[in-house]
Design a protein around this motif. Structure first.
Motif, PDB file in Angstrom:
ATOM      1  N   MET A 199       0.841  -1.166   0.000  1.00 65.22           N
ATOM      2  CA  MET A 199       0.000   0.000   0.000  1.00 65.22           C
ATOM      3  C   MET A 199       0.893   1.238   0.000  1.00 65.22           C
ATOM      4  N   VAL A 200       0.531   2.237  -0.792  1.00 66.37           N
ATOM      5  CA  VAL A 200       1.274   3.494  -0.893  1.00 66.37           C
ATOM      6  C   VAL A 200       0.321   4.640  -0.625  1.00 66.37           C
ATOM      7  N   SER A 201       0.779   5.586   0.168  1.00 63.05           N
ATOM      8  CA  SER A 201      -0.030   6.756   0.489  1.00 63.05           C
ATOM      9  C   SER A 201       0.787   8.013   0.220  1.00 63.05           C
ATOM     10  N   LEU A 202       0.161   9.003  -0.436  1.00 60.41           N
ATOM     11  CA  LEU A 202       0.800  10.285  -0.731  1.00 60.41           C
ATOM     12  C   LEU A 202      -0.010  11.390  -0.079  1.00 60.41           C
ATOM     13  N   GLY A 203       0.688  12.466   0.346  1.00 59.22           N
ATOM     14  CA  GLY A 203      -0.021  13.580   0.961  1.00 59.22           C
ATOM     15  C   GLY A 203       0.610  14.906   0.593  1.00 59.22           C
ATOM     16  N   PHE A 204      -0.216  15.942   0.609  1.00 63.72           N
ATOM     17  CA  PHE A 204       0.245  17.294   0.337  1.00 63.72           C
ATOM     18  C   PHE A 204      -0.516  18.243   1.250  1.00 63.72           C
ATOM     19  N   ASN A 212       4.415  14.354   1.627  1.00 62.80           N
ATOM     20  CA  ASN A 212       4.826  13.138   2.316  1.00 62.80           C
ATOM     21  C   ASN A 212       4.391  11.900   1.541  1.00 62.80           C
ATOM     22  N   VAL A 213       5.115  10.829   1.799  1.00 64.88           N
ATOM     23  CA  VAL A 213       4.826   9.544   1.168  1.00 64.88           C
ATOM     24  C   VAL A 213       5.049   8.451   2.223  1.00 64.88           C
ATOM     25  N   ARG A 214       4.226   7.432   2.169  1.00 65.75           N
ATOM     26  CA  ARG A 214       4.355   6.305   3.089  1.00 65.75           C
ATOM     27  C   ARG A 214       4.014   5.036   2.335  1.00 65.75           C
ATOM     28  N   SER A 215       4.780   3.994   2.611  1.00 68.26           N
ATOM     29  CA  SER A 215       4.559   2.722   1.938  1.00 68.26           C
ATOM     30  C   SER A 215       4.685   1.584   2.951  1.00 68.26           C
ATOM     31  N   ASN A 216       3.744   0.684   2.922  1.00 67.30           N
ATOM     32  CA  ASN A 216       3.770  -0.536   3.737  1.00 67.30           C
ATOM     33  C   ASN A 216       3.822  -1.723   2.780  1.00 67.30           C
ATOM     34  N   ILE A 217       4.874  -2.501   2.873  1.00 69.80           N
ATOM     35  CA  ILE A 217       5.056  -3.643   1.969  1.00 69.80           C
ATOM     36  C   ILE A 217       5.187  -4.909   2.817  1.00 69.80           C
ATOM     37  N   GLU A 218       4.399  -5.901   2.515  1.00 67.11           N
ATOM     38  CA  GLU A 218       4.472  -7.184   3.214  1.00 67.11           C
ATOM     39  C   GLU A 218       4.505  -8.308   2.202  1.00 67.11           C
ATOM     40  N   ALA A 219       5.274  -9.347   2.523  1.00 71.66           N
ATOM     41  CA  ALA A 219       5.367 -10.520   1.644  1.00 71.66           C
ATOM     42  C   ALA A 219       5.396 -11.775   2.511  1.00 71.66           C
ATOM     43  N   LEU A 265       6.762 -15.099   2.546  1.00 68.67           N
ATOM     44  CA  LEU A 265       7.782 -15.852   1.821  1.00 68.67           C
ATOM     45  C   LEU A 265       7.524 -17.358   1.877  1.00 68.67           C
ATOM     46  N   THR A 266       7.217 -17.840   3.039  1.00 66.61           N
ATOM     47  CA  THR A 266       6.833 -19.250   3.188  1.00 66.61           C
ATOM     48  C   THR A 266       5.621 -19.300   4.124  1.00 66.61           C
ATOM     49  N   ARG A 267       5.195 -20.505   4.429  1.00 65.69           N
ATOM     50  CA  ARG A 267       4.041 -20.639   5.308  1.00 65.69           C
ATOM     51  C   ARG A 267       4.343 -20.097   6.704  1.00 65.69           C
ATOM     52  N   ARG A 268       5.607 -20.133   7.131  1.00 68.82           N
ATOM     53  CA  ARG A 268       5.995 -19.699   8.470  1.00 68.82           C
ATOM     54  C   ARG A 268       6.826 -18.425   8.480  1.00 68.82           C
ATOM     55  N   LEU A 269       7.164 -17.902   7.331  1.00 74.59           N
ATOM     56  CA  LEU A 269       8.040 -16.727   7.272  1.00 74.59           C
ATOM     57  C   LEU A 269       7.357 -15.587   6.514  1.00 74.59           C
ATOM     58  N   LYS A 270       7.205 -14.484   7.216  1.00 71.15           N
ATOM     59  CA  LYS A 270       6.578 -13.303   6.643  1.00 71.15           C
ATOM     60  C   LYS A 270       7.560 -12.137   6.761  1.00 71.15           C
ATOM     61  N   PHE A 271       7.677 -11.363   5.699  1.00 73.13           N
ATOM     62  CA  PHE A 271       8.602 -10.227   5.661  1.00 73.13           C
ATOM     63  C   PHE A 271       7.791  -8.961   5.402  1.00 73.13           C
ATOM     64  N   GLY A 272       8.127  -7.884   6.130  1.00 71.33           N
ATOM     65  CA  GLY A 272       7.416  -6.623   5.917  1.00 71.33           C
ATOM     66  C   GLY A 272       8.309  -5.433   6.216  1.00 71.33           C
ATOM     67  N   THR A 273       7.996  -4.334   5.568  1.00 69.20           N
ATOM     68  CA  THR A 273       8.746  -3.106   5.810  1.00 69.20           C
ATOM     69  C   THR A 273       7.797  -1.914   5.682  1.00 69.20           C
ATOM     70  N   ASN A 274       8.083  -0.883   6.449  1.00 67.04           N
ATOM     71  CA  ASN A 274       7.334   0.366   6.387  1.00 67.04           C
ATOM     72  C   ASN A 274       8.317   1.479   6.042  1.00 67.04           C
ATOM     73  N   LEU A 275       8.015   2.225   5.005  1.00 68.28           N
ATOM     74  CA  LEU A 275       8.859   3.338   4.593  1.00 68.28           C
ATOM     75  C   LEU A 275       8.043   4.623   4.639  1.00 68.28           C
ATOM     76  N   ALA A 276       8.670   5.696   5.120  1.00 64.28           N
ATOM     77  CA  ALA A 276       7.969   6.985   5.165  1.00 64.28           C
ATOM     78  C   ALA A 276       8.984   8.097   4.952  1.00 64.28           C
ATOM     79  N   GLY A 277       8.541   9.129   4.268  1.00 62.45           N
ATOM     80  CA  GLY A 277       9.396  10.293   4.053  1.00 62.45           C
ATOM     81  C   GLY A 277       8.544  11.532   3.886  1.00 62.45           C
TER      82      GLY A 277
END
Length: 106
Positions: A1-6, A22-29, A31-43
């Motif tokens: 999900m990506v969010s932009l603001g002004f 401003n911009v914000r992004s939440n990325i989740e993946a 990877l396997t049934r037991r392994l989940k990877f996610g990151t949140n970026l904001a600027g």
């Protein structure tokens, strides 16, 4: 999900304003049934033209000048320009700008 603001706001003093992007992004993946990877970026990036409303190292700001000016002084001079005790039509003293850089040690 990506969010932009002004954000854009004009100041109450002529020529003052503030803008922010401003911009914000939440990325989740999953990877396997037991392994989940996610990151949140904001600027964000902000920019503003701010009026000098407070005194700084002996220089008076707009509010201090307004309180100190003679209330009986006309707003306009005889030539139609703004009447001021200083060279600046905004009522703030002109001249060399004083910049003070300090380092706080704790």
């Amino acid at each position: 999900m990506v969010s932009l603001g002004f954000f854009d706001q004009k100041g109450i003093v002529i020529g003052s304003d503030f803008q922010r992007f401003n911009v914000r992004s939440n990325i989740e993946a999953q990877l396997t049934r037991r392994l989940k990877f996610g990151t949140n970026l904001a600027g964000s990036y902000g920019y503003g033209d701010f009026a000098r409303t407070e005194g700084h190292l002996g220089l008076r700001g707009m509010i201090q000048c307004a309180l100190a000016l003679n209330p009986g002084m006309p707003v306009y001079a005889e030539d139609g320009s703004y009447n001021s005790e200083f060279d600046d039509p905004m009522g703030a003293p002109c001249g060399k700008s004083v910049i003070y850089c300090g380092k706080f040690l704790g």
